[in-house]
Write a protein that holds these residues in place. Structure first.
Motif, PDB file in Angstrom:
ATOM      1  N   ALA A   6       0.854  -1.188   0.000  1.00 57.61           N
ATOM      2  CA  ALA A   6       0.000   0.000   0.000  1.00 57.61           C
ATOM      3  C   ALA A   6       0.881   1.226   0.000  1.00 57.61           C
ATOM      4  O   ALA A   6       1.737   1.383   0.875  1.00 57.61           O
ATOM      5  N   VAL A   7       0.697   2.084  -1.008  1.00 56.71           N
ATOM      6  CA  VAL A   7       1.520   3.284  -1.115  1.00 56.71           C
ATOM      7  C   VAL A   7       0.612   4.504  -1.198  1.00 56.71           C
ATOM      8  O   VAL A   7      -0.511   4.434  -1.694  1.00 56.71           O
ATOM      9  N   ILE A   8       1.142   5.634  -0.680  1.00 55.85           N
ATOM     10  CA  ILE A   8       0.430   6.903  -0.776  1.00 55.85           C
ATOM     11  C   ILE A   8       1.104   7.712  -1.874  1.00 55.85           C
ATOM     12  O   ILE A   8       2.319   7.927  -1.850  1.00 55.85           O
TER      13      ILE A   8
ATOM     14  N   PHE B 124       7.350   8.502  -8.421  1.00 56.29           N
ATOM     15  CA  PHE B 124       6.064   9.114  -8.072  1.00 56.29           C
ATOM     16  C   PHE B 124       6.074   9.825  -6.721  1.00 56.29           C
ATOM     17  O   PHE B 124       5.061  10.381  -6.315  1.00 56.29           O
ATOM     18  N   GLY B 125       7.198   9.777  -6.023  1.00 57.60           N
ATOM     19  CA  GLY B 125       7.224  10.353  -4.682  1.00 57.60           C
ATOM     20  C   GLY B 125       6.356   9.569  -3.714  1.00 57.60           C
ATOM     21  O   GLY B 125       5.797  10.148  -2.770  1.00 57.60           O
ATOM     22  N   ALA B 126       6.237   8.260  -3.934  1.00 57.51           N
ATOM     23  CA  ALA B 126       5.357   7.427  -3.118  1.00 57.51           C
ATOM     24  C   ALA B 126       5.960   7.174  -1.748  1.00 57.51           C
ATOM     25  O   ALA B 126       7.172   7.111  -1.577  1.00 57.51           O
ATOM     26  N   THR B 127       5.093   7.043  -0.776  1.00 54.65           N
ATOM     27  CA  THR B 127       5.495   6.621   0.573  1.00 54.65           C
ATOM     28  C   THR B 127       4.654   5.430   0.966  1.00 54.65           C
ATOM     29  O   THR B 127       3.499   5.282   0.548  1.00 54.65           O
TER      30      THR B 127
ATOM     31  N   ALA C 130      11.618   2.291  -6.638  1.00 58.29           N
ATOM     32  CA  ALA C 130      11.191   2.771  -7.950  1.00 58.29           C
ATOM     33  C   ALA C 130       9.957   3.683  -7.822  1.00 58.29           C
ATOM     34  O   ALA C 130       9.877   4.733  -8.470  1.00 58.29           O
ATOM     35  N   LEU C 131       9.039   3.304  -6.962  1.00 57.74           N
ATOM     36  CA  LEU C 131       7.842   4.115  -6.791  1.00 57.74           C
ATOM     37  C   LEU C 131       8.160   5.429  -6.097  1.00 57.74           C
ATOM     38  O   LEU C 131       7.567   6.472  -6.399  1.00 57.74           O
ATOM     39  N   GLN C 132       9.086   5.382  -5.138  1.00 62.49           N
ATOM     40  CA  GLN C 132       9.484   6.609  -4.452  1.00 62.49           C
ATOM     41  C   GLN C 132      10.167   7.576  -5.418  1.00 62.49           C
ATOM     42  O   GLN C 132       9.911   8.785  -5.420  1.00 62.49           O
TER      43      GLN C 132
END
Length: 810
Positions: free
Chosen positions: A714-716, A792-795, A787-789
């Motif tokens: 789960a990512v924000i 997309f700047g995901a956390t 990769a997501l961070q």
């Protein structure tokens, strides 16, 4: 078509009972839809004489009437405005029953006791007239039972007539069938006495193709007034409202002979001239219904020496119509071109009995019979005198057609051999006369038969064979099972693939829907990018709701979902596969096939416990399952928007650079326009694109020998991040061991924060040659998170990714 027993009996001898008549007609292909025996009156309903009428002491609109019924005088409270002393009326005594079953009791009305009821026609079941009491015609004896005065009840018979049997849409037509079945002839029509003197109008037909026959008679010395009881009752029983004796006579003849008749006030026929011509540009006409219409040369009119008096075969004009002051009429009976009459009525939006009959075609020989019958009735009910001569222009006179009948073909189609004399007699009973003897021809026997002018439906040999079958009786044809060999014929075109899609959708729990191809106004959201010129519009629609060919399946499914939900269905799962249409490229346009799915309402708790309110993922899963069932394993979902979807929910599905379809939550404005007031989720698939990427042969994929390792992530991410982009990044970072990526939850608001959303994925990793170790899977998960961070700047939401199953400890 409704007719009464006695009316039919005027023309032919009938069986003993109405039930026998109904059976006879059914055996002739004319089933009786209903049989109404008419009103039968309780002996307690008698003839009364109104002796005195006084005002009710406590009500302005009620009268206190003293009524003599022979044996006694009754005090009756009456609310009818037309009650008056000296009238003969129908009185229902206390204790009697009305035809609807109501039992009369002694009651007090505004403090005054009423000892019975003075009845209206409606209360006696005789008509819909309820504005006043029924004043009995003539001078019937006081105290006599009403049944003895009105005669026995006249049953009404409602016969179902097929569209091709226009000859049976009248009393005489039904009588012909009864006479044929009973081996009898028709009774002769009453003779017309035309002994009056008067000038006939000068009639001219400008184009014989527009008017094949035109006849006119003049009746003078008329007195317009109410119709006699027998005439008004027969009209009311057949569905017409009584107007006055002149108009009722024309309507009566329409019902009796199937020929429309029009009556012009002779005083308003300018120049005593009648012109059957096309309208001139700019001419206008006020019709009998009060509507004013603008005429064009496409309309056929009946004009006098100066102006149009009526629309030929459609409706008369008000200025030349019959009024209470009319004393002489010009009666018109004609045969107009059916196509022209139909086009005129449709172009002006007029529906009338006359237009319907002329559009179907009328009997050219029956034109004269109906005209004379109308003149005779007017002489009888309106005191008129019929002028001796008549006008008869018949430019369209033609020989009656002849049709050859083969005995071999007759036996072949009916399945039973019929002797030639029996076939001849069967046809003769219907007025179809032989045009010559039977002749031998190539081992067969053939004869020609002349079709009567009223049988417009008989055109080919098979029509004659059908008539022979009707007369000898279909029940006389033996039951035999015939051996017939048929070769297998595979379905052609797109039908097999359409059926396959529908079968798959039903297998996934959807109900198949069939929406109308003709639709009304297409909402703007459902016609995105389509110009008016690309939408087919019907030139002569039956209604505004059926004037376009549909351009997509989505509006029809939304409307169907709305209707089901309005009728209390908790959950709607509908699917449809069908054609949609474009008017481009001209002149014939194009058509293609679509498949559509829709979800609306709430999931069943037993089937989907704990289901989310947002059913987008459920719909997406159903679409993906359908694609995989077709063998389409490689596809992707991209963000997409058009007005039919709620903002932020639209997506397109692509495979091999083709757009297979699109899905999303239905835009609230589109749903509302189609009557749906709840959220709905839909998908629209291009059948041709699907068929193009379905593999010809399904490839075999070996069953995996090693278990998968499953993780939840789960990512924000920012709220404008699309699932397709996240999925691509996850697959790229997961490498060859990344087997499946499934989005199972999207959440916004609350702890996630403004401008953000949480997206939860179920991930599966698998190696073809071994069971993956936990540390290997953990490494892949770390690579995905990085990769997501980065992209997309995901956390991460809720800490480290969750391990669900699979894998071997390090």
């Amino acid at each position: 078509m409704k007719i009464t027993w006695k009316w039919l009996e005027d023309w032919v001898e009938l069986p003993d009972r109405p039930e026998d008549l109904a059976h006879l007609l059914a055996m002739r292909g004319l089933p009786v839809q209903s049989l109404e025996r008419g009103a039968s009156f309780d002996p307690g309903i008698v003839v009364g004489s109104v002796v005195e009428v006084a005002r009710h002491p406590d009500a302005d609109r009620l009268s206190l009437c003293t009524v003599d019924i022979g044996s006694e005088r009754l005090s009756i409270v009456c609310g009818a405005p037309n009650v008056a002393a000296g009238q003969r009326v129908a009185v229902a005594q206390v204790g009697s029953r009305l035809p609807d079953g109501t039992k009369l009791r002694k009651t007090k009305i505004r403090g005054v006791e009423s000892q019975g009821m003075i009845c209206s026609e409606r209360e006696l079941g005789l008509s819909d007239e309820s504005q006043g009491i029924w004043v009995l015609p003539g001078n019937p004896p006081v105290g006599a039972p009403l049944a003895s005065v009105t005669g026995s009840a006249d049953p009404a018979i409602d016969v179902e007539i097929t569209a091709n049997r226009t000859d049976c849409m009248c009393v005489v037509g039904i009588a012909r069938e009864v006479a044929s079945a009973r081996g009898a002839g028709l009774k002769p029509a009453p003779a017309l006495r035309a002994e009056g003197a008067g000038a006939l109008p000068e009639v001219k037909i400008e184009n014989p193709a527009d008017c094949l026959r035109y006849m006119a008679r003049v009746v003078t010395g008329l007195k317009v007034g109410p119709s006699p009881d027998w005439l008004s009752r027969r009209l009311q029983a057949s569905g017409f409202r009584s107007i006055n004796n002149v108009v009722d006579a024309t309507n009566y003849v329409l019902r009796e002979f199937g020929q429309p008749i029009h009556a012009f006030d002779a005083a308003n026929v300018g120049g005593n001239a009648i012109r059957v011509r096309r309208a001139k540009a700019g001419e206008r006409l006020t019709l009998l219904d009060g509507r004013e219409v603008a005429l064009t040369p496409a309309h056929l009119v009946i004009a006098d020496s100066r102006v149009p008096m009526g629309l030929a075969g459609v409706m008369g004009g008000l200025p030349s119509g019959v009024t209470d002051a009319t004393t002489a009429v010009v009666l018109e009976s004609a045969q107009f071109d059916p196509a022209l009459t139909r086009a005129t009525a449709r172009s002006l939006g007029i529906a009338s009995d006359a237009a319907d009959r002329f559009a179907q075609g009328v009997d050219p020989e029956g034109v004269a019979t109906a005209l004379d019958a109308t003149a005779r009735i007017l002489a009888d009910v309106a005191g008129g005198k019929v002028v001796r001569d008549r006008v008869d222009l018949w430019p369209g006179r033609a020989e009656r057609p002849q049709i050859a009948l083969s005995l071999r073909r007759l036996a072949q189609l009916l399945g039973v051999a019929v002797e030639k004399d029996k076939a001849t007699q069967a046809l003769r009973s219907l007025g179809i006369e032989g045009a010559g003897p039977w002749k031998k021809q190539d081992g067969d026997e053939v004869a020609s038969f002349r079709v009567p002018s009223h049988r417009l439906d008989i055109e080919i040999e098979e029509d004659l064979i059908e008539e022979v079958g009707r007369v000898i009786g279909y029940d006389a044809i033996p039951r035999r099972l015939r051996a017939v060999s048929t070769a297998y014929q595979p379905e052609a075109g797109a039908a097999p693939f359409d059926n396959r899609l529908a079968d798959l959708a039903r297998g996934f729990g959807f109900h198949e829907a069939l929406s109308p191809v003709l639709v009304g106004e297409i909402p703007p959201e459902a016609r995105h990018g389509l110009e008016d010129s690309e939408i087919w519009e019907i030139q002569n629609p039956k209604s505004r709701e059926l004037k376009h060919l549909r351009v997509g399946l989505l509006p029809g499914l939304i409307g169907a979902a709305a209707r089901n939900l309005h009728h209390g269905i908790r959950e709607v799962r509908l699917a449809e596969v069908g054609k949609v249409f474009r008017a481009s490229p001209p002149p014939l346009g194009s058509e293609r096939h679509e498949a559509a799915l829709i979800l609306a309402g709430k999931s069943d708790e037993w089937d989907h416990p704990g289901a989310e309110e947002d059913r987008y993922l459920e719909l997406k899963g159903a679409v993906e399952a359908l694609l995989r069932a077709l063998g389409i394993d490689s596809f992707r979902t991209d963000a997409y928007h058009e007005p039919c979807w709620k903002v932020g929910t639209g997506a397109s599905i692509r495979a091999s650079e083709r757009r297979l379809g699109r899905l999303g939550e239905v835009a609230p404005s589109l749903a509302s326009a189609l009557g749906l007031n709840r959220p709905a989720w839909a998908a629209v698939l291009d059948v041709a694109a699907l068929a193009a990427v379905v593999p010809a042969k399904r490839g075999y994929r070996p069953v995996a020998r090693y278990p998968a390792s499953k993780r939840d992530l789960a990512v924000i991410v920012p709220a404008d991040t699309h699932h397709a982009d996240l999925e691509d990044a996850i697959r790229a970072a997961g490498g060859a061991q990344m087997e499946e990526v499934r989005l199972f939850d999207v959440f916004e608001g609350g702890p996630v924060g403004a401008g953000k959303k949480s997206m939860a994925y179920a991930l599966e990793f698998r190696a073809p040659d071994r069971t993956l170790l936990d540390r290997e899977v953990d490494g892949l998960m770390e690579a995905i998170v990085r990769a997501l961070q980065t992209k997309f700047g995901a956390t991460l939401r809720g800490g480290a990714p969750a391990r669900r199953s699979g894998g071997v400890p390090s």
